[in-house]
Structure formats: C-alpha cells, structure tokens
Design an enzyme around this catalytic site. Sequence first.
Site, PDB file in Angstrom:
ATOM      1  N   HIS A 107       0.866  -1.186   0.000  1.00  0.00           N
ATOM      2  CA  HIS A 107       0.000   0.000   0.000  1.00  0.00           C
ATOM      3  C   HIS A 107       0.903   1.236   0.000  1.00  0.00           C
ATOM      4  O   HIS A 107       2.007   1.199   0.560  1.00  0.00           O
ATOM      5  CB  HIS A 107      -0.832  -0.057   1.284  1.00  0.00           C
ATOM      6  CG  HIS A 107      -1.906   0.968   1.412  1.00  0.00           C
ATOM      7  ND1 HIS A 107      -1.663   2.263   1.777  1.00  0.00           N
ATOM      8  CD2 HIS A 107      -3.251   0.867   1.248  1.00  0.00           C
ATOM      9  CE1 HIS A 107      -2.812   2.925   1.834  1.00  0.00           C
ATOM     10  NE2 HIS A 107      -3.786   2.104   1.520  1.00  0.00           N
ATOM     11  N   ASP A 138       2.953  -4.233   8.318  1.00  0.00           N
ATOM     12  CA  ASP A 138       1.731  -3.464   8.102  1.00  0.00           C
ATOM     13  C   ASP A 138       0.575  -4.435   8.357  1.00  0.00           C
ATOM     14  O   ASP A 138       0.305  -5.317   7.540  1.00  0.00           O
ATOM     15  CB  ASP A 138       1.734  -2.925   6.655  1.00  0.00           C
ATOM     16  CG  ASP A 138       0.409  -2.277   6.273  1.00  0.00           C
ATOM     17  OD1 ASP A 138      -0.566  -2.399   7.045  1.00  0.00           O
ATOM     18  OD2 ASP A 138       0.352  -1.661   5.201  1.00  0.00           O
ATOM     19  N   GLN A 176      -4.581  -5.030   7.226  1.00  0.00           N
ATOM     20  CA  GLN A 176      -5.564  -6.014   6.730  1.00  0.00           C
ATOM     21  C   GLN A 176      -5.465  -7.346   7.453  1.00  0.00           C
ATOM     22  O   GLN A 176      -6.229  -8.259   7.144  1.00  0.00           O
ATOM     23  CB  GLN A 176      -5.372  -6.234   5.216  1.00  0.00           C
ATOM     24  CG  GLN A 176      -5.551  -5.000   4.370  1.00  0.00           C
ATOM     25  CD  GLN A 176      -6.982  -4.457   4.370  1.00  0.00           C
ATOM     26  OE1 GLN A 176      -7.921  -5.106   4.822  1.00  0.00           O
ATOM     27  NE2 GLN A 176      -7.150  -3.252   3.877  1.00  0.00           N
ATOM     28  N   LYS A 212     -10.702  -0.354  10.542  1.00  0.00           N
ATOM     29  CA  LYS A 212     -10.875  -1.566   9.722  1.00  0.00           C
ATOM     30  C   LYS A 212     -11.231  -2.772  10.588  1.00  0.00           C
ATOM     31  O   LYS A 212     -11.368  -3.880  10.093  1.00  0.00           O
ATOM     32  CB  LYS A 212      -9.590  -1.852   8.940  1.00  0.00           C
ATOM     33  CG  LYS A 212      -9.268  -0.782   7.894  1.00  0.00           C
ATOM     34  CD  LYS A 212      -8.059  -1.168   7.105  1.00  0.00           C
ATOM     35  CE  LYS A 212      -7.433  -0.004   6.384  1.00  0.00           C
ATOM     36  NZ  LYS A 212      -8.075   0.296   5.110  1.00  0.00           N
ATOM     37  N   CYS A 267      -4.761   2.412  -3.655  1.00  0.00           N
ATOM     38  CA  CYS A 267      -3.516   2.939  -3.075  1.00  0.00           C
ATOM     39  C   CYS A 267      -2.346   1.997  -3.331  1.00  0.00           C
ATOM     40  O   CYS A 267      -1.445   1.864  -2.485  1.00  0.00           O
ATOM     41  CB  CYS A 267      -3.648   3.195  -1.575  1.00  0.00           C
ATOM     42  SG  CYS A 267      -4.897   4.407  -1.175  1.00  0.00           S
TER      43      CYS A 267
END
Length: 406
Positions: A119, A196, A199, A222, A360
């Site tokens: 991303h 990261d 997700q 999220k 993104c």
Amino acid sequence: MNRYAKDFPILKQEVNGNPLVYLDSSATSQKPFQVIEAVEQYYKENNSNVHRGVHTLGTRATDGYEGAREKIRRFINAGSVKEIIYTRGTTTALNIVAACYARARLQEGDEILISPSEHHSNLIPWQQAARATGAELKYFTLEPDGTLDLDKAKAMINERTKLVSVAQVSNVLGTIFPVKELAEMVHRYNGVLVVDGAQSVPHMKVDVQELDCDFLAFSGHKMAGPTGIGVLYGKESLLDEMEPFEYGGEMIDTVDLYESTWKELPWKFEGGTPNIAGAVGLGAAIDYLETVGMDEVDAHDRHLAAYALEKMGEVEGVTIYGPSTNRTGLITFNVDGVHPHDVATVLDAEGIAIRAGHHCCQPLMRWLDVSATARASFYLYNDEADIDRLVQGLQKTKEYFGNVLG
Ligand code: PMP
C-alpha cells in the site's frame, strides 16, 4: 443476514431500493452498536481531557483511554503497554517508524526491503527515508500469483538489510505473507521487521511475540472501531531509543526555556490531546471481536473468500487476481471489457457496495498490468447470500454492458 450482522445498525437499510450488501470492509469496516454506544456514552458521561484532571471526569476519561491500551496489548499479546502507541491509523504508525527509526539509523550502503504489492502508506515513507539517508530501497520479487517465495526472499536479505517492511495481508491480492519467517531472516543480520497489519489484525489472531516482529501498524476503523485511531506496536528497546515524533503538550516531563525532557513510553510518542473517544471505541471493538473470537472471524472470512472464489470464478469474463489458496476475505477482480468504476456503479444501483480503483497500490497495478480493479471485501457480518447477490450483480453488469456495447 447472519447472526453478527444484527449488531451492525447501518446494515439494516436499503440503498437504491435494495437491501444493502456492504462489501467494502477492507476500506473501512462497519461498527457494531456496542462500539457506537461506547463512544456515545464516553461523550455523554465521561468526556474530559486525560492524564491531567484530578476531577472525577478526568479520572474516568483516563481510565477509559488507558484501559483500552491494555485491551490492545492483550489482543496482540505485546509484553507491555509501553509498547502500544496510539496513532491516527496505520499510515501515521508507519510514518513514525520511517521518521524516528529509519531516518535516524540508516545511511548510505544500507538497504530497505519491501514488496511491490505494498500500500502507498507502506511504500512512500520508505522512499522518502531512503532519499533522506542515502539508503537503497529494494523490492522483493513476487511470484506470478502474488505470493512470496521464501528462498528468493532469503537470497535478498543480507548484512546491508537494515529494515524489511511488508503487509501481513495484501489489500489487493489477499495474499498472506510469511512474516514470522521474514522476521527470522532479517534478525539473522540484526535488521528489523516492520509489519503493516492494516488487513491482518482485523481478520486473524496476530501475536507480536510469536511473530517476533519489531513493529506492527494497524487501524481501528478496519476492525469495527472508529476512524482516526490506530496503533503502533514497537519493541520497548527500540521505542526507548527513538526520538519523539511530535513535540508539545502531553509528551513532556520537564520543559525549560532551551531544553526539555520526555515522558516515558508510551506517552513520549503521544504529543497533544489524543483521540480519547477513538481509543474507547477501539477498546469496545476489541471486546466485540474477542467475544466472537478471532479464530471464528478468521475461519468465517476465509470461508467467504473460498466461496466467492468459486462462485465468481464461474462467471465468464471475470478475472480474479491473487493466489487461489491461503488468502483472506477479499477478492480483487475485473470484468472483461467493463471499467471497474462502471462495475461498481452498476452494483451500487443494486445496493451492493464494492471498491474500484488502484486501492492505493499503483506499483502493484502496473505489476498486474491493469490501470484499476474492482474489489469485494468481507467481514464477519457478511454471508454467502451477500456473495450470491454480488454474483447476480456481476451477471447484470455483463448483460447491461453486453447490450450497450454489443
Ligand atoms: N496498509 C494497508 C495494507 C491498507 O489496506 C491500508 C488501508 N487501505 C493502509 C495501510 C492505510 O491505512 P489507514 O488509511 O487507516 O492509515
């Protein structure tokens, strides 16, 4: 509607004359009433600034804010609340690592290693850090299905590799990256692994001690929590040595005319009045997810991904990106001859919300050789009936554009 959907008031509505099917949780998830009520209660009963007030509301606000930090610590199994820094979201968390760790430590001859599937939030901060320090930014090579070959990855990691940063789950490919193995590889050369988790943390059990990652970034919005709140986890020894990110109120110990000292962790990184209601809401979201159970959330999302792969795969002219197995609840796709924005527009008329664009991830779009894609993403409130509606919507899209174009 499945049994969790009833907790999400926003889902009980019609959009364009059809019951809403929300398939854009990778962009932001919906919020259960437990989270909405926790935020409302905070503002109605407890609102006050934190860490300063000797009055009762100040104590309640501080307890809510710090209590949520302990919930987050437990949720990702960090060793101490000193390792849990509140941020605005994943983007800010990654920028803190790039600014306060990478820029301070890297120099010419060093290498930063990331994946072309990252991303923009896990790519541009490293571009900028490389530019500022003279370090070189390098990319892993991905397999054609978007997975990482560990032997090839290993061959790229050496004594120059000071920092590796990858998403545990790609927001486009749904690929689950082997972060535990990468941590081992990079630690062999005394580098650090940044994960990261935007997700992954919402969808699966993430245990920072088990993964042995050095930093982990994720966003509350999220994972059924509010917007504007997120987390940077960092190993205490690393955070301790880093300079603060922002200077001002709340993060200081003593201030003199020409010199100041900082509070201890985690407050050293939390300058200014924080997002107290956001933290309280994130704590409530964690309570909610823990009541469901992260293993249940994980199994549910993987099941929906497998079901969607099968059903969408049966629609002629639909191309699906990413691996065919071991992926989480999102499917990125294109419909032959139809721009993804048009796919999303036709689906919206049916009450189905999906995302279209570059997500993104412009370098990844180039790697896939497309300008944009559509993406359907799932969470615990979705069920197979939602995917059936999506598939019907895709058939309609094809019919509509077949008639217009044909
Ligand atoms: N990384 C990944 C993999 C993401 O999916 C996102 C959100 N789309 C981000 C980073 C950025 O998260 P935020 O916008 O909440 O800072």
